[in-house]
Write an enzyme that holds these catalytic residues in place. Structure first.
Site, short mmCIF file in Angstrom:
data_model
loop_
_atom_site.label_atom_id
_atom_site.label_comp_id
_atom_site.label_asym_id
_atom_site.label_seq_id
_atom_site.Cartn_x
_atom_site.Cartn_y
_atom_site.Cartn_z
N GLU A 88 -2.25 -2.16 -12.85
CA GLU A 88 -1.16 -1.40 -13.47
C GLU A 88 -0.49 -2.20 -14.58
OE1 GLU A 88 1.50 0.70 -10.86
OE2 GLU A 88 3.07 0.77 -12.38
N LYS A 284 7.55 1.40 -3.41
CA LYS A 284 6.25 1.26 -4.12
C LYS A 284 6.39 0.19 -5.20
CE LYS A 284 3.04 2.49 -7.37
NZ LYS A 284 2.91 2.01 -8.75
N ASP A 300 -4.80 -9.27 3.33
CA ASP A 300 -5.08 -7.87 3.64
C ASP A 300 -3.91 -6.99 3.16
OD1 ASP A 300 -5.44 -5.41 4.84
OD2 ASP A 300 -6.14 -6.24 6.74
C1 MEV Z 1 5.96 2.15 -11.00
O1 MEV Z 1 4.71 1.65 -10.63
C2 MEV Z 1 7.03 1.61 -10.08
C3 MEV Z 1 8.41 2.22 -10.28
O2 MEV Z 1 8.34 3.65 -10.21
C4 MEV Z 1 9.31 1.66 -9.20
C5 MEV Z 1 10.67 2.30 -9.13
O3 MEV Z 1 10.81 3.47 -9.53
O4 MEV Z 1 11.57 1.63 -8.61
C6 MEV Z 1 8.96 1.90 -11.64
#
Ligand code: MEV
Length: 449
Positions: A88, A284, A300
């Protein structure tokens, strides 16, 4: 209807070239081109390729991922350059920017809360639970004794079995019980160790009820359902914190001052604490950093993710893993997360790049590595929230993504330079880049999206 051409028996026995041939002949429009492309990713050194092939099955090639580094991580008294594997764009840039930001503001402080791991033997037994409970101290001695061959080495390193409990699940599933073991696995993630001990536990409890005079004929039969570690390790936890006087946060884009930033940032964390939809994206973002380090070191990442998300829902609602406090002139932001990581065993030393990643970090033990990884998770979260509450995420993200779009349109080096300059002031989008290139080339681009 089943397409017979697309099924095969004995695939695993084919040579690698044979596997590729069958695959490209049956699934691709340009068999020769695809075969050539897959082979182009084979490692030039046969011995290295053999190592990679050993990690999985039915391998036909390697799947390259970018290997980047985020320098300037000050964590407690150490300074680290952190290896990160991610596909990413903007993740490594964001981690690096956050590391640099906190470098001048005291860095990251981290602490290990505990390092215990869990394993379970689930079994079905039609007996009197109180009887098993009564004889549990005897059983525990047997469990430990019979597993001694497996635990001896771990004990020499300071680890081993810490606790064994008898769990009654029969109110939820009739006749269902568990042995729950807590383990210290030192610098290893410990999956193989724990699973071997649990399988020994399974055999011991079966023979215990079969031979002990306390149990009736009916109670001598015990069925072990499964013996497996739990990837939920709420007692293998680490905390990472950043903290500074609010005024030291500096100023932010669009004229936002430090106090306004701190308040808006803390509000963003509170929203992720009360709303599972936001919490999922928030967490995430934390795993964007954590997974990248976990992958780079051959750990892992599925186990780490599964555990983190369960932990985020430990009070019954899925919430933010990080917290923020703005109080008495101070900004404090922290992350508490379970991280069952290893720096020995598994792929950590077998994967040539994972080994280098750990070397880059100074060959840390598991405790130190947990702290580094938590700091990266917090840095990643800080960077994401900082963008979200100031400029919005797309500005930085699309800047990083511009290269991907340019590559898609097969831009030359000259076109790339011109595009980077042009898009410093323009909004980046797929179509905007296409239009820019079409204008400079004087012709339409006929690539499918
Ligand atoms: C993108 O990979 C991650 C974000 O969406 C995390 C967040 O919104 O805090 C930018």
């Amino acid at each position: 209807m089943m397409d017979k051409k697309k099924t095969i028996s004995g695939f695993s026995k084919l040579s690698k070239r044979g596997k590729i041939k069958w695959l490209v002949d049956n699934f691709f429009k340009d068999p020769e081109g695809v075969a050539r492309e897959l082979k182009s990713y084979w490692h030039g050194d046969e011995a290295q390729q053999k190592i990679l092939d050993g990690f999985s099955e039915n391998t036909i090639s390697n799947f390259p991922m970018p290997f980047g580094v985020a320098p300037n991580f000050k964590i407690n008294d150490g300074t680290y350059c952190v290896p990160m594997v991610t596909e990413e764009s903007s993740v490594v840039a964001a981690a690096s920017a956050a590391a640099k930001f906190w470098l001048d503001r005291g860095g990251f402080r981290t602490e290990i809360i505990d390092t215990l791991k869990i394993g379970q033997v689930s079994f079905i037994w039609e007996g009197e639970f109180e009887k098993l409970e009564k004889h549990f101290p005897e059983l525990e001695i047997q469990l430990r004794k019979n597993a001694a061959d497996i635990t001896a080495n771990m004990e020499k390193r300071g680890g081993g079995i810490r606790k064994i409990e008898l769990i009654n699940l029969s109110k939820l599933e009739s006749n269902c019980y568990q042995l729950k073991g807590s383990f210290e696995t030192c610098d290893s993630m410990g999956a193989n160790f724990i699973n071997s001990v649990l399988e020994s536990f399974g055999q011991t409890i079966q023979s215990f009820v079969a031979t002990h005079s306390a149990f009736s004929e009916r109670e001598k039969n015990l069925t072990v359902v499964m013996c497996i570690l739990s990837n939920y390790t709420p007692d293998c936890t680490v905390k990472a914190t950043v903290e500074c006087p609010i005024e030291n946060l500096g100023n932010f884009p669009n004229g936002m001052n430090a106090a306004a930033f701190a308040e808006k940032f803390a509000l963003a964390v509170r929203i992720a604490t009360i709303d599972p939809f936001r919490a999922t994206t928030h967490n995430k973002g934390i795993f964007n950093g954590i997974d990248a380090v976990v992958l780079a070191t051959g750990n892992d990442f599925r186990a780490i993710e599964a555990c983190g998300h369960t932990y985020a829902a430990r009070d019954g609602q899925y919430r933010s893993l990080s917290s923020c406090e703005v109080k008495d002139g101070m900004f404090k932001f922290w992350l508490e997360i379970p991280l069952a990581l290893g720096t020995v065993g598994g792929l950590t030393k077998l994967h040539p790049i994972a080994k280098r990643s750990l070397e880059m970090l100074g060959n840390p033990g598991a405790r130190e590595f947990m702290q580094i990884t938590a700091a990266v998770g917090l840095a990643q979260n800080f960077a994401a929230l900082r963008s979200l509450v100031t400029t919005g995420i797309q500005q930085g993200h699309m800047k990083m993504h511009l290269t991907n779009i340019l590559n898609h349109f097969k831009a030359t080096e000259k076109e790339e330079k011109a595009a980077i300059t042009h898009f410093e002031k323009e909004t980046i989008s797929f179509n905007a880049v296409r239009t820019f290139l079409e204008k400079s080339r004087g012709q339409a681009i006929n690539l499918s999206v």
